[in-house]
Design a protein around this motif. Structure first.
Motif, PDB file in Angstrom:
ATOM      1  N   ALA A  80      26.977  32.611  51.183  1.00 21.43           N
ATOM      2  CA  ALA A  80      26.301  31.713  50.141  1.00 21.43           C
ATOM      3  C   ALA A  80      25.965  30.256  50.713  1.00 21.43           C
ATOM      4  N   GLU A  81      26.841  29.849  51.809  1.00 28.44           N
ATOM      5  CA  GLU A  81      26.757  28.297  52.007  1.00 28.44           C
ATOM      6  C   GLU A  81      25.616  28.590  53.121  1.00 28.44           C
ATOM      7  N   LEU A  82      25.455  29.524  53.743  1.00 24.23           N
ATOM      8  CA  LEU A  82      24.136  29.974  54.742  1.00 24.23           C
ATOM      9  C   LEU A  82      23.179  30.070  54.021  1.00 24.23           C
ATOM     10  N   GLY A  83      22.854  30.125  52.922  1.00 25.84           N
ATOM     11  CA  GLY A  83      21.716  30.275  52.106  1.00 25.84           C
ATOM     12  C   GLY A  83      21.278  31.578  51.476  1.00 25.84           C
ATOM     13  N   TYR A  84      22.238  32.538  51.307  1.00 20.49           N
ATOM     14  CA  TYR A  84      22.159  33.967  50.762  1.00 20.49           C
ATOM     15  C   TYR A  84      22.635  33.690  49.436  1.00 20.49           C
ATOM     16  N   PRO A  85      21.496  33.745  48.397  1.00 21.59           N
ATOM     17  CA  PRO A  85      21.746  33.557  46.955  1.00 21.59           C
ATOM     18  C   PRO A  85      22.526  34.723  46.221  1.00 21.59           C
ATOM     19  N   ASN A  86      22.124  35.931  46.641  1.00 23.66           N
ATOM     20  CA  ASN A  86      22.573  36.825  45.854  1.00 23.66           C
ATOM     21  C   ASN A  86      23.808  37.878  46.096  1.00 23.66           C
ATOM     22  N   ILE A  87      24.908  37.137  46.472  1.00 25.68           N
ATOM     23  CA  ILE A  87      26.171  37.599  47.097  1.00 25.68           C
ATOM     24  C   ILE A  87      27.123  37.536  45.888  1.00 25.68           C
ATOM     25  N   ALA A  88      27.941  38.989  45.814  1.00 26.52           N
ATOM     26  CA  ALA A  88      28.956  39.188  44.947  1.00 26.52           C
ATOM     27  C   ALA A  88      30.010  39.568  45.882  1.00 26.52           C
ATOM     28  N   SER A  89      31.288  39.656  45.010  1.00 25.78           N
ATOM     29  CA  SER A  89      32.553  40.154  45.566  1.00 25.78           C
ATOM     30  C   SER A  89      33.294  41.184  44.551  1.00 25.78           C
ATOM     31  N   VAL A  90      33.888  42.229  45.221  1.00 26.03           N
ATOM     32  CA  VAL A  90      34.348  43.126  44.438  1.00 26.03           C
ATOM     33  C   VAL A  90      35.743  42.784  43.969  1.00 26.03           C
ATOM     34  N   HIS A  91      36.013  42.478  42.823  1.00 25.58           N
ATOM     35  CA  HIS A  91      37.338  42.041  42.367  1.00 25.58           C
ATOM     36  C   HIS A  91      38.402  43.167  42.498  1.00 25.58           C
ATOM     37  N   GLY A  92      39.451  42.870  43.362  1.00 26.22           N
ATOM     38  CA  GLY A  92      40.489  44.139  43.594  1.00 26.22           C
ATOM     39  C   GLY A  92      40.202  45.075  44.702  1.00 26.22           C
ATOM     40  N   GLY A  93      38.966  44.671  45.357  1.00 25.02           N
ATOM     41  CA  GLY A  93      38.479  45.415  46.477  1.00 25.02           C
ATOM     42  C   GLY A  93      38.600  47.127  46.458  1.00 25.02           C
ATOM     43  N   THR A  94      39.044  47.553  47.522  1.00 20.66           N
ATOM     44  CA  THR A  94      39.158  49.189  47.730  1.00 20.66           C
ATOM     45  C   THR A  94      40.269  49.539  47.249  1.00 20.66           C
ATOM     46  N   THR A  95      41.233  48.773  46.892  1.00 20.05           N
ATOM     47  CA  THR A  95      42.481  49.186  46.167  1.00 20.05           C
ATOM     48  C   THR A  95      42.090  49.475  44.485  1.00 20.05           C
ATOM     49  N   ALA A  96      41.145  48.581  44.027  1.00 26.09           N
ATOM     50  CA  ALA A  96      40.788  48.775  42.556  1.00 26.09           C
ATOM     51  C   ALA A  96      39.798  49.879  42.536  1.00 26.09           C
ATOM     52  N   TRP A  97      38.717  50.025  43.483  1.00 26.41           N
ATOM     53  CA  TRP A  97      37.820  51.124  43.658  1.00 26.41           C
ATOM     54  C   TRP A  97      38.731  52.585  43.498  1.00 26.41           C
ATOM     55  N   ARG A  98      39.721  52.664  44.353  1.00 27.64           N
ATOM     56  CA  ARG A  98      40.591  53.662  44.411  1.00 27.64           C
ATOM     57  C   ARG A  98      41.384  54.100  43.318  1.00 27.64           C
ATOM     58  N   ALA A  99      41.846  53.110  42.461  1.00 28.77           N
ATOM     59  CA  ALA A  99      42.304  53.164  41.258  1.00 28.77           C
ATOM     60  C   ALA A  99      41.512  53.522  40.135  1.00 28.77           C
ATOM     61  N   ALA A 100      40.208  53.220  40.252  1.00 27.14           N
ATOM     62  CA  ALA A 100      39.415  53.627  39.199  1.00 27.14           C
ATOM     63  C   ALA A 100      38.622  55.154  39.304  1.00 27.14           C
TER      64      ALA A 100
END
Length: 379
Positions: A80-100
């Motif tokens: 984002a600081e380099l100018g990429y405006p549409n960036i998001a992060s997955v809360h809980g990461g792959t651990t949460a992905w697996r749990a879901a």
């Protein structure tokens, strides 16, 4: 600082279906256990070092995922600081992905790569080891002298840790009385050469290693060949003539010697590295210039030993070997660690090099091997 949206795995999957780019920023060995379906694997360092190579356009919808969400959030902030405006992060990461219950895929790997990443995954997570350190262990060569009480646990943990070449020397056969403490052997091994029993057990644990079984009595005649090409030596001997021989040979070959000894309920461990550090590190002779009188220090067969004690000392020896091979921590050079199992107490004794030592004093010429049995008076 730009606020980075944190989204759920379900939201990330929905955005992926509508054209977003999902990037797993973990290291390759971490992704080996499974990554979110549809994700691209690009390590965080690579992505941040040259984002334009991996991100097609500044305005692209990009979702980052890691193991728990922290690294992906840090990477998203950097982008984002380099100018990429549409960036998001997955809360809980792959651990949460697996749990879901969302689908995971296995990245394409060769059998060797998969074995490496899965077997040593906990080492690879340690910054002090990582991929480079683990590869160094696989390229290392260690001599374990003795496949008994000390050599068994030491060799077992070194094999599990991925030390690539283990040379094990012993001339004895497995006796049922050994099984109380010599964990490499089983009841089915009774009567077999210890080195063959050890090799079979170690390869069952880690079949990709090179385990060399040398069924021979170690002596002045073969010690040089045994030490040839070795990086570290583990002393699993149980008699003084062999300890003095091994000390002298390791000084001559400039190989660190990881020493261990047990008796009844006590044990001791040290690292003697005088061959490479003359005048700075002591050798075994600096600690014991002369052997004890006959009968003063009986071996296990004569005095007995608590079965778990060799396991504890052998484990400490294996730890020192790994530290030496990886160049990390503070090896027990110049320190003798003693252990009293009954009191559950450790004590450290500082050791100094003897400036008059006949073997390791600076400028001292190697005098050659002697009659160690005579020197030790039958101890």
């Amino acid at each position: 600082m730009t606020a980075i949206p944190e989204i759920t795995p379900e939201q990330a999957r929905h955005r992926l279906a509508h054209g977003a780019l999902l990037i797993d920023v973990r290291e390759p060995h971490e992704r080996a256990t499974g990554m979110a379906e549809g994700a691209l694997g690009i390590a965080r360092g690579d992505l941040q070092a040259d984002p334009s190579t991996h991100l097609p356009a500044l305005g692209r919808d990009v979702v980052l995922i890691c193991q728990s969400g922290k690294r992906s959030m840090d990477a998203a902030q950097a982008l984002a600081e380099l100018g990429y405006p549409n960036i998001a992060s997955v809360h809980g990461g792959t651990t949460a992905w697996r749990a879901a219950g969302l689908p995971l895929v296995q990245p394409l790997q060769s059998d060797d790569e998969r074995d490496f990443n899965e077997r040593y995954s906990r080492h690879l997570l340690l910054p002090q080891i990582g991929v480079a350190g683990q590869q160094a262990l696989l390229g290392a060569r260690v001599l374990v002298l003795g496949a008994g009480g000390l050599g068994s646990p030491a060799a077992f943990y070194l094999a599990a840790a991925g030390v690539g070449h283990l040379r094990i020397a012993d001339d004895d056969v497995v006796d049922r009385s050994n099984l109380q403490r010599q964990i490499l052997h089983t009841d089915a091994s009774v009567g077999l050469p210890k080195v063959h029993s050890a090799r079979e057990r170690l390869l069952a644990l880690n079949p990709r290693l090179d385990v060399e079984a040398v069924q021979a009595r170690v002596s002045s005649a073969n010690i040089d060949a045994l030490l040839d090409g070795m990086d570290v030596v583990v002393d699993g001997s149980d008699n003084f003539p062999l300890r003095y021989l091994l000390n002298d040979a390791c000084i001559q070959h400039e190989i660190p010697l990881v020493y261990g000894a047990v008796e009844r309920f006590t044990g001791q461990v040290s690292v003697f590295d005088a061959g490479r550090q003359r005048g700075q590190a002591p050798c075994y002779r600096c600690l014991f210039p002369e052997p004890p009188p006959p009968g003063f220090a009986p071996n296990c067969a004569e005095a007995g030993v608590l079965g778990v004690l060799p396991g504890m000392v052998g484990l400490l020896q294996a730890t020192e070997v790994l530290k030496l091979l990886l160049g990390m921590g503070e090896p027990l050079v110049g320190r003798l660690l003693t252990f009293d199992a009954l009191g559950m107490r450790f004590r450290e004794i500082r050791l100094r090099p003897d400036p008059a030592c006949p073997l390791c004093a600076p400028g001292r010429t190697f005098p050659g091997y002697i009659d160690y049995a005579a020197f030790c008076g039958g101890v």
